[in-house]
Design a protein around this motif. Structure first.
Motif, PDB file in Angstrom:
ATOM      1  N   MET A   1       0.820  -1.202   0.000  1.00  0.00           N
ATOM      2  CA  MET A   1       0.000   0.000   0.000  1.00  0.00           C
ATOM      3  C   MET A   1       0.862   1.264   0.000  1.00  0.00           C
ATOM      4  N   LYS A   2       2.138   1.137  -0.307  1.00  0.00           N
ATOM      5  CA  LYS A   2       3.007   2.311  -0.335  1.00  0.00           C
ATOM      6  C   LYS A   2       2.558   3.323  -1.378  1.00  0.00           C
ATOM      7  N   THR A   3       1.988   2.866  -2.473  1.00  0.00           N
ATOM      8  CA  THR A   3       1.531   3.776  -3.509  1.00  0.00           C
ATOM      9  C   THR A   3       0.286   4.543  -3.061  1.00  0.00           C
ATOM     10  N   LEU A   4      -0.506   3.968  -2.194  1.00  0.00           N
ATOM     11  CA  LEU A   4      -1.741   4.610  -1.754  1.00  0.00           C
ATOM     12  C   LEU A   4      -1.467   5.839  -0.894  1.00  0.00           C
ATOM     13  N   LEU A   5      -0.643   5.701   0.125  1.00  0.00           N
ATOM     14  CA  LEU A   5      -0.437   6.781   1.086  1.00  0.00           C
ATOM     15  C   LEU A   5       0.703   7.691   0.657  1.00  0.00           C
ATOM     16  N   ALA A   6       0.626   8.961   1.046  1.00  0.00           N
ATOM     17  CA  ALA A   6       1.652   9.955   0.736  1.00  0.00           C
ATOM     18  C   ALA A   6       2.002  10.707   2.018  1.00  0.00           C
ATOM     19  N   THR A   7       3.172  11.302   2.048  1.00  0.00           N
ATOM     20  CA  THR A   7       3.620  12.009   3.254  1.00  0.00           C
ATOM     21  C   THR A   7       3.172  13.462   3.290  1.00  0.00           C
ATOM     22  N   GLY A   8       2.674  13.983   2.186  1.00  0.00           N
ATOM     23  CA  GLY A   8       2.229  15.371   2.158  1.00  0.00           C
ATOM     24  C   GLY A   8       1.599  15.689   0.829  1.00  0.00           C
ATOM     25  N   PRO A   9       1.275  16.970   0.626  1.00  0.00           N
ATOM     26  CA  PRO A   9       0.613  17.354  -0.619  1.00  0.00           C
ATOM     27  C   PRO A   9       1.561  17.253  -1.802  1.00  0.00           C
ATOM     28  N   GLY A  10       1.005  16.958  -2.961  1.00  0.00           N
ATOM     29  CA  GLY A  10       1.783  16.961  -4.191  1.00  0.00           C
ATOM     30  C   GLY A  10       2.105  18.389  -4.598  1.00  0.00           C
ATOM     31  N   PRO A  11       2.977  18.561  -5.581  1.00  0.00           N
ATOM     32  CA  PRO A  11       3.424  19.898  -5.961  1.00  0.00           C
ATOM     33  C   PRO A  11       2.420  20.692  -6.797  1.00  0.00           C
ATOM     34  N   ASP A  12       1.387  20.055  -7.323  1.00  0.00           N
ATOM     35  CA  ASP A  12       0.491  20.731  -8.258  1.00  0.00           C
ATOM     36  C   ASP A  12      -0.378  21.810  -7.610  1.00  0.00           C
ATOM     37  N   HIS A  13      -1.007  21.509  -6.474  1.00  0.00           N
ATOM     38  CA  HIS A  13      -1.956  22.437  -5.843  1.00  0.00           C
ATOM     39  C   HIS A  13      -1.796  22.391  -4.318  1.00  0.00           C
TER      40      HIS A  13
ATOM     41  N   VAL B   1     -22.088   9.190  20.939  1.00  0.00           N
ATOM     42  CA  VAL B   1     -21.236   8.011  20.884  1.00  0.00           C
ATOM     43  C   VAL B   1     -19.818   8.479  20.564  1.00  0.00           C
ATOM     44  N   SER B   2     -18.846   7.758  21.072  1.00  0.00           N
ATOM     45  CA  SER B   2     -17.463   8.097  20.757  1.00  0.00           C
ATOM     46  C   SER B   2     -17.108   7.528  19.390  1.00  0.00           C
ATOM     47  N   GLY B   3     -16.043   8.036  18.827  1.00  0.00           N
ATOM     48  CA  GLY B   3     -15.585   7.528  17.545  1.00  0.00           C
ATOM     49  C   GLY B   3     -14.146   7.930  17.305  1.00  0.00           C
ATOM     50  N   GLU B   4     -13.676   7.618  16.120  1.00  0.00           N
ATOM     51  CA  GLU B   4     -12.326   7.985  15.693  1.00  0.00           C
ATOM     52  C   GLU B   4     -12.390   8.428  14.245  1.00  0.00           C
ATOM     53  N   TRP B   5     -11.474   9.318  13.871  1.00  0.00           N
ATOM     54  CA  TRP B   5     -11.394   9.808  12.496  1.00  0.00           C
ATOM     55  C   TRP B   5      -9.926   9.954  12.172  1.00  0.00           C
ATOM     56  N   GLU B   6      -9.502   9.344  11.087  1.00  0.00           N
ATOM     57  CA  GLU B   6      -8.105   9.432  10.648  1.00  0.00           C
ATOM     58  C   GLU B   6      -8.052  10.017   9.241  1.00  0.00           C
ATOM     59  N   PHE B   7      -7.174  10.999   9.048  1.00  0.00           N
ATOM     60  CA  PHE B   7      -6.981  11.652   7.752  1.00  0.00           C
ATOM     61  C   PHE B   7      -5.540  11.478   7.311  1.00  0.00           C
ATOM     62  N   GLY B   8      -5.329  11.429   5.996  1.00  0.00           N
ATOM     63  CA  GLY B   8      -3.973  11.396   5.470  1.00  0.00           C
ATOM     64  C   GLY B   8      -3.952  11.691   3.984  1.00  0.00           C
ATOM     65  N   TYR B   9      -2.796  12.140   3.528  1.00  0.00           N
ATOM     66  CA  TYR B   9      -2.598  12.374   2.097  1.00  0.00           C
ATOM     67  C   TYR B   9      -2.461  11.039   1.385  1.00  0.00           C
ATOM     68  N   ALA B  10      -2.827  11.021   0.103  1.00  0.00           N
ATOM     69  CA  ALA B  10      -2.776   9.785  -0.669  1.00  0.00           C
ATOM     70  C   ALA B  10      -2.512  10.105  -2.138  1.00  0.00           C
ATOM     71  N   LEU B  11      -2.264   9.044  -2.896  1.00  0.00           N
ATOM     72  CA  LEU B  11      -2.141   9.113  -4.347  1.00  0.00           C
ATOM     73  C   LEU B  11      -1.165  10.211  -4.781  1.00  0.00           C
ATOM     74  N   GLU B  12       0.082  10.070  -4.315  1.00  0.00           N
ATOM     75  CA  GLU B  12       1.160  11.015  -4.625  1.00  0.00           C
ATOM     76  C   GLU B  12       0.831  12.435  -4.181  1.00  0.00           C
TER      77      GLU B  12
END
Length: 169
Positions: free
Chosen positions: A1-13, A44-55
């Motif tokens: 799944m390395k291709t799915l996740l990214a460490t930050g925003p891409g350079p385009d926008h 009710v309690s919950g969890e929410w996780e966000f992350g950059y993806a797709l380069e």
């Protein structure tokens, strides 16, 4: 799944990507449901996780309720949800294309989102209503989210659900 996740925003926008990208991380939530039939609200309690993806060209999130502490106490419930959201910036339209996939009930929603002042507003029209989801009061460590519905073309809105989130470190 390395291709799915990214460490930050891409350079385009990068500025547009930061609208949702600033939510990257893990959040504890308290979800308040406001039943349309007038019965009492419940939380009710919950969890929410966000992350950059797709380069860095998308922002993904996964949200679920109840959270692990409540789920351990109650087991699976009819009021359980675990969903995946995919947000992709459309430079041509200057807005976000958003898709939600709810695994517990088989929900699939398509919405458009844009930043309005300090809020991010996601909208869609159904046969019976207008629906908007709004991220508001966002800081480095907290945000609020609302799910509202209008059955009169946007003249008035009813609150269906709200979320208070705090960042987990």
């Amino acid at each position: 799944m390395k291709t799915l996740l990214a460490t930050g925003p891409g350079p385009d926008h990068p500025a547009e990507m930061e609208q949702f990208g600033r939510l990257a991380g893990h959040w504890a939530t308290v979800i308040t449901h406001h039943p349309a039939d007038g019965s009492p609200t419940h939380r009710v309690s919950g969890e929410w996780e966000f992350g950059y993806a797709l380069e860095g060209r998308a922002v993904l999130d996964v949200w679920r309720w109840p959270g692990p502490q409540d789920l351990a106490d109650t087991g699976r419930t009819a009021d359980q949800e675990c969903g995946l959201c995919v947000r992709i910036w459309d430079a041509r339209l200057q807005l976000w294309r958003f898709t939600f996939h709810g695994t517990a009930r088989g929900d699939q929603l398509h919405m458009y989102a844009r930043q309005i002042d300090d809020e991010i507003v996601m909208e869609r029209a159904t046969a019976a209503a207008l629906v908007r989801w709004t991220f508001a009061d966002t800081t480095a460590d907290s945000f609020q989210w609302r799910n509202e519905r209008s059955t009169d073309g946007g003249a008035s809105w009813r609150l269906d659900q709200e979320v208070s989130a705090r960042r987990l470190r």
